[in-house]
Design a protein around this motif. Structure first.
Motif, mmCIF file in Angstrom:
data_model
loop_
_atom_site.group_PDB
_atom_site.id
_atom_site.type_symbol
_atom_site.label_atom_id
_atom_site.label_comp_id
_atom_site.label_asym_id
_atom_site.label_seq_id
_atom_site.Cartn_x
_atom_site.Cartn_y
_atom_site.Cartn_z
ATOM 1 N N LYS A 43 -17.427 1.164 -34.900
ATOM 2 C CA LYS A 43 -17.224 0.070 -35.841
ATOM 3 C C LYS A 43 -16.401 -1.023 -35.176
ATOM 4 C CE LYS A 43 -17.197 3.379 -39.684
ATOM 5 N NZ LYS A 43 -16.403 4.000 -40.753
ATOM 6 N N THR A 44 -16.546 -2.240 -35.697
ATOM 7 C CA THR A 44 -15.795 -3.372 -35.159
ATOM 8 C C THR A 44 -14.300 -3.102 -35.196
ATOM 9 O OG1 THR A 44 -17.520 -4.881 -35.921
ATOM 10 C CG2 THR A 44 -15.384 -5.846 -35.404
ATOM 11 N N SER A 45 -13.833 -2.378 -36.211
ATOM 12 C CA SER A 45 -12.404 -2.106 -36.352
ATOM 13 C C SER A 45 -11.845 -1.265 -35.220
ATOM 14 C CB SER A 45 -12.134 -1.405 -37.686
ATOM 15 O OG SER A 45 -12.862 -0.186 -37.771
ATOM 16 N N GLY A 46 -12.705 -0.586 -34.478
ATOM 17 C CA GLY A 46 -12.228 0.230 -33.366
ATOM 18 C C GLY A 46 -11.893 -0.565 -32.122
ATOM 19 N N PRO A 94 -10.130 -3.531 -31.693
ATOM 20 C CA PRO A 94 -8.734 -3.948 -31.516
ATOM 21 C C PRO A 94 -7.813 -2.831 -31.044
ATOM 22 C CG PRO A 94 -9.625 -4.821 -33.573
ATOM 23 C CD PRO A 94 -10.628 -3.851 -33.040
ATOM 24 N N VAL A 95 -8.082 -1.589 -31.473
ATOM 25 C CA VAL A 95 -7.248 -0.465 -31.041
ATOM 26 C C VAL A 95 -7.367 -0.277 -29.535
ATOM 27 C CG1 VAL A 95 -6.815 2.004 -31.319
ATOM 28 C CG2 VAL A 95 -7.526 0.639 -33.292
ATOM 29 N N ALA A 96 -8.585 -0.347 -29.017
ATOM 30 C CA ALA A 96 -8.786 -0.208 -27.582
ATOM 31 C C ALA A 96 -8.157 -1.372 -26.825
ATOM 32 C CB ALA A 96 -10.281 -0.120 -27.272
ATOM 33 N N LEU A 97 -8.314 -2.586 -27.353
ATOM 34 C CA LEU A 97 -7.748 -3.750 -26.687
ATOM 35 C C LEU A 97 -6.223 -3.691 -26.686
ATOM 36 C CD1 LEU A 97 -10.168 -6.461 -28.113
ATOM 37 C CD2 LEU A 97 -10.099 -5.622 -25.754
ATOM 38 N N ASP A 99 -19.669 -2.046 -28.830
ATOM 39 C CA ASP A 99 -20.265 -1.119 -29.796
ATOM 40 C C ASP A 99 -21.117 -0.066 -29.075
ATOM 41 O OD1 ASP A 99 -20.882 -0.923 -32.917
ATOM 42 O OD2 ASP A 99 -22.730 -0.489 -31.840
ATOM 43 N N TYR A 100 -21.349 1.059 -29.766
ATOM 44 C CA TYR A 100 -22.218 2.117 -29.250
ATOM 45 C C TYR A 100 -23.551 1.577 -28.724
ATOM 46 C CZ TYR A 100 -19.541 5.840 -31.746
ATOM 47 O OH TYR A 100 -18.595 6.726 -32.204
ATOM 48 N N ILE A 116 -8.981 4.274 -41.705
ATOM 49 C CA ILE A 116 -7.898 3.520 -42.360
ATOM 50 C C ILE A 116 -6.600 4.281 -42.144
ATOM 51 C CG2 ILE A 116 -9.424 2.458 -44.043
ATOM 52 C CD1 ILE A 116 -8.325 4.419 -46.115
ATOM 53 N N ASP A 117 -5.524 3.554 -41.952
ATOM 54 C CA ASP A 117 -4.236 4.137 -41.612
ATOM 55 C C ASP A 117 -3.236 3.796 -42.713
ATOM 56 O OD1 ASP A 117 -2.671 5.657 -39.954
ATOM 57 O OD2 ASP A 117 -2.022 3.981 -38.711
#
Length: 776
Positions: free
Chosen positions: A254-257, A259-262, A359-360, A673-674
């Motif tokens: 998902k797109t939300s993933g 920013p975590v990697a960046l 993305d995948y 979601i966190d």
């Protein structure tokens, strides 16, 4: 034609940089506009067959696929000429196409000439020719006719052309070699960016490094909160420094993933030694998300960022490489500064970046850009698959194709005469396929051959029409053409990994035919095999055998189950034995479900999430709860919820807040979601998450049983409980969190179910007041 591939550092002994003719010319010979007006490109197999056809027509002294090698300074150029005649000397570069010859873009033809001239020089250099006939041979696959263009060149002219391309590339190659050398020195000294590893983090990092070093795949289940993203990227940067990798691909569901990697890459970048080289990081985003002129076509006549794209690309490429950090915003800034398209600048910079986040679909889709580029450039790549439990359903979608009756009717209505006839024949064959169908939904193990032939004929007609009139490649006819091409490609490889679906619908326009993928493993096996290493990691990736089998990971895939840093005292887990969420029992369960949620809220007021198997069940439960507890705030997930509404739903979970959020299990709020601390103190899961019992899932069960011997488990049980564990994982996010989880179904007490729940959970069985035959 893809841009030049990134060049590895020169060999220490010979100081030679090796580049292919294709990469050399793509780097230095492209000019003019970016032009994506549709021209149907032959497939790789069609291109190979076309080359063989032309080569077979030539005389006895004709040599084909001639391997060539030439040097210029520290640059070594390699390639294979399609055809060569020694006397009189002549080289041929063969290209295949469909439709109108004049539709071949001028910048493409210039690139073809550059390749042919380079081969001409290499033959002059190897055989001492004083002159060479250089020919472009264009083969129309539809007619078998050749169009031949010729040039006469002296040895000296060909040498000058070759050397000018080499000079342009050599300067860039040296810059890249310097970057890679400095980066490897920096990364060899890179330390973990925190004072210590979290519990389980070092174990995961070491496993990822070993997998990359040993050229193996890895499946890692690691709990939320230990820093999986940092623990997987860090060891691969170290592996790159050891000379084992060219690039790292970090792929998200998902797109939300992204920013975590960046964020993890930013932290690691700060840890590089002062003055040392930084990894070049690139974020890939979908075209529709980054297009500056969505109402314009991708060609120089329409879009200002396509006009002269290749003329301005070299300067943009230099600045982008110097910038190094190319997330979506930074890349856009560079692109607009040089008046080039951000999306296609990103594709160019994929060749010159060290870590790519996307993305995948960029790697696993049938026409995946990163996978194709990796193969073409022969990169050594390690792939990280984030939240890998999502890959199964995503891959099924990638290898599924659907045709809609309404889309065919619209395409036929507006089609020109040469296309209307083939589409009409396709419509008749479609009618034949469904004429004996009585149920609304039916499946078959074969696709009728006559329908496939009619589809291929329609595709050929549409391809030839668009080749002759590329400006017409838009609207309903083009959309149906793309769907039909995808369907036809999957029809060619149709097997027991997929099923042929036929749906009647309410009206003729609602009819659909689909190739539905059930087991993506046969499509993904090559994607895992061709990378140096692929690490699939997630908080819920068990049983390992299920995901390994269904996704097609190699049998020798390493397995790692990282122990949770959490302990049973943090989460009270209770099974309600007086609740059954089986379909026949749901209406009768509402009172008990509402009572359990209300009692828990009264004991410990706070924010809770309540998950249900469907929107209908959710609405009924919410209504029952609000009727009994009207003073408790509630908020509800709805069908087709807009992004702004989803953000609003999550925003309701404030620190110290009180209320119940009602959501669907497996939906937008079941993972990703966190809500740490008091933002969420508990959850209720009123479902085992089992997929619906229907015709498609029963076929899936049969296929899984046939292939792996565990049809029910692979189709229903494991995917269902994965959703339960993901949803429950919203409660405990840090080692300081405390909370409660209610599993609202008596089946959670079964031994075989409890064995699939996280090991650190201590499950208490309660609610015996209305306990029935729970183990039936």
């Amino acid at each position: 034609m893809a841009p030049a591939s990134s060049t590895p550092p020169p060999d220490a002994a010979s100081a030679v940089c090796v580049v292919s003719v294709k990469a050399l010319c793509a780097f230095g010979a492209k000019a003019g506009d970016l032009d994506l007006r549709f021209v149907p490109a032959p497939s790789a197999l069609e291109g190979m067959a076309g080359h063989a056809l032309v080569q077979g027509r030539r005389g006895g002294n004709y040599q084909n696929e001639v391997s060539l090698d030439a040097r210029h300074g520290a640059l070594r150029v390699r390639g294979r000429a399609d055809g060569y005649v020694p006397d009189p000397p002549r080289v041929e570069e063969i290209k295949t196409f469909r439709g109108d010859f004049d539709a071949i873009r001028g910048n493409h033809r210039a690139l073809h000439w550059a390749q042919a001239r380079v081969y001409g020089w290499m033959l002059c250099d190897q055989h001492g020719h004083a002159q060479m006939t250089v020919a472009l041979v264009y083969l129309d696959l539809a007619t078998g006719e050749e169009t031949v263009l010729e040039e006469q060149h002296t040895r000296e002219a060909l040498r000058e052309h070759f050397e000018s391309l080499c000079e342009r590339y050599s300067a860039w190659a040296q810059q890249e070699a310097d970057h890679h050398g400095a980066l490897d020195r920096t990364l060899s000294q890179l330390a973990f960016p925190h004072q210590s590893f979290r519990t389980g983090q070092r174990e995961l990092a070491e496993a990822v490094y070993r997998a990359a070093a040993g050229g193996r795949c890895l499946m890692a289940q690691a709990p939320t909160g230990i820093g999986k993203t940092l623990a997987t990227i860090f060891p691969l940067l170290k592996a790159r420094a050891a000379g084992k990798l060219d690039k790292v691909f970090f792929l998200t569901a998902k797109t939300s993933g992204r920013p975590v990697a960046l964020d993890a890459l930013r932290v690691l970048g700060k840890g590089c030694a002062a003055g040392g080289a930084q990894p070049r990081v690139l974020e890939l985003a979908a075209r529709e998300k980054v297009c500056e002129y969505p109402d314009r076509a991708c060609n120089g006549d329409s879009c200002p960022l396509a006009k002269g794209f290749y003329d301005r690309l070299p300067a943009a490429r230099i600045e982008a490489a110097q910038t190094g950090w190319l997330d979506r915003q930074a890349l856009r800034q560079v692109a607009l500064q040089h008046t080039v398209c951000p999306y296609f600048l990103a594709q160019e910079m994929a060749h010159w970046s060290d870590v790519i986040v996307g993305d995948y679909n960029y790697y696993f889709d049938g026409s995946a850009f990163l996978f194709a580029t990796m193969k073409d450039a022969d990169w050594r790549v390690a792939v990280l698959v984030d939240e890998a439990h999502n890959l199964l359903e995503r891959a099924r979608g990638m290898y599924t194709a659907q045709l809609e009756g309404g889309a065919l009717e619209e395409a036929h209505r507006i089609a020109p005469a040469p296309v209307r006839g083939p589409l009409a024949r396709l419509f008749r064959e479609w009618d034949t396929v469904q004429q004996s169908q009585t149920d609304n939904y039916e499946t078959a193990d074969e696709i009728p051959e006559r329908f496939v032939r009619a589809l291929q004929a329609a595709n050929t007609a549409m391809a030839e029409y668009f080749a002759a009139k590329p400006e017409a490649a838009q609207g309903p006819l083009q959309r149906f053409f793309f769907d039909a091409l995808h369907f036809a490609r999957l029809a060619e490889v149709f097997d027991d990994h997929s099923v042929f679906e036929r749906t009647l619908g309410i009206t003729q326009q609602d009819r659909t035919l689909a190739i539905r993928n059930l087991v993506p493993a046969p499509f993904l096996e090559g994607r895992f095999a061709d990378a140096v290493s692929v690490t699939c990691f997630s908080g819920t990736l068990s049983p390992f055998a299920f995901y390994r089998d269904a996704l097609g990971l190699p049998p020798d895939t390493a397995l790692l189950d990282v122990a949770s840093p959490f302990h049973s005292q943090q989460l009270r887990v209770e099974v309600a034995m007086d609740v059954s969420t089986r379909f026949r029992d749901r209406a009768g369960s509402l009172g008990n479900v509402a009572g359990i949620i209300g009692a828990q809220f009264e004991r410990m007021p706070g924010n809770y999430l309540a998950f249900f198997s469907s929107f209908d069940y959710l609405e009924s439960a919410r209504a029952a709860f609000s009727a009994r507890h009207p003073g408790v705030p509630v908020w509800t997930q709805t069908r087709g919820m807009l992004e702004a509404d989803r953000h609003g739903f999550i925003a309701r979970f404030e620190e110290g807040g009180q209320g119940i959020g009602f959501a669907v299990l497996g939906g937008a709020f079941g993972e990703g979601i966190d809500l740490p601390g008091s933002r969420l103190v508990g959850a209720f899961v009123a479902s085992l998450g089992l997929p619906q019992y229907n015709a498609l899932n029963e076929i899936t069960r049969e296929r899984m049983q046939s292939r792996f011997g565990k049809g029910y488990e692979y189709t229903y049980l494991y995917p269902g409980l994965q959703k339960v564990v993901q949803a429950a994982g919203r409660v405990i996010r840090t080692e300081e969190d405390r909370g409660v989880l209610h599993l609202l179904d008596d089946r959670f007490a079964r031994t075989e179910i409890r064995e699939l729940l996280p090991r650190w959970w201590h499950v208490e069985v309660g609610g015996m007041g209305r306990a029935r035959d729970a183990l039936l």
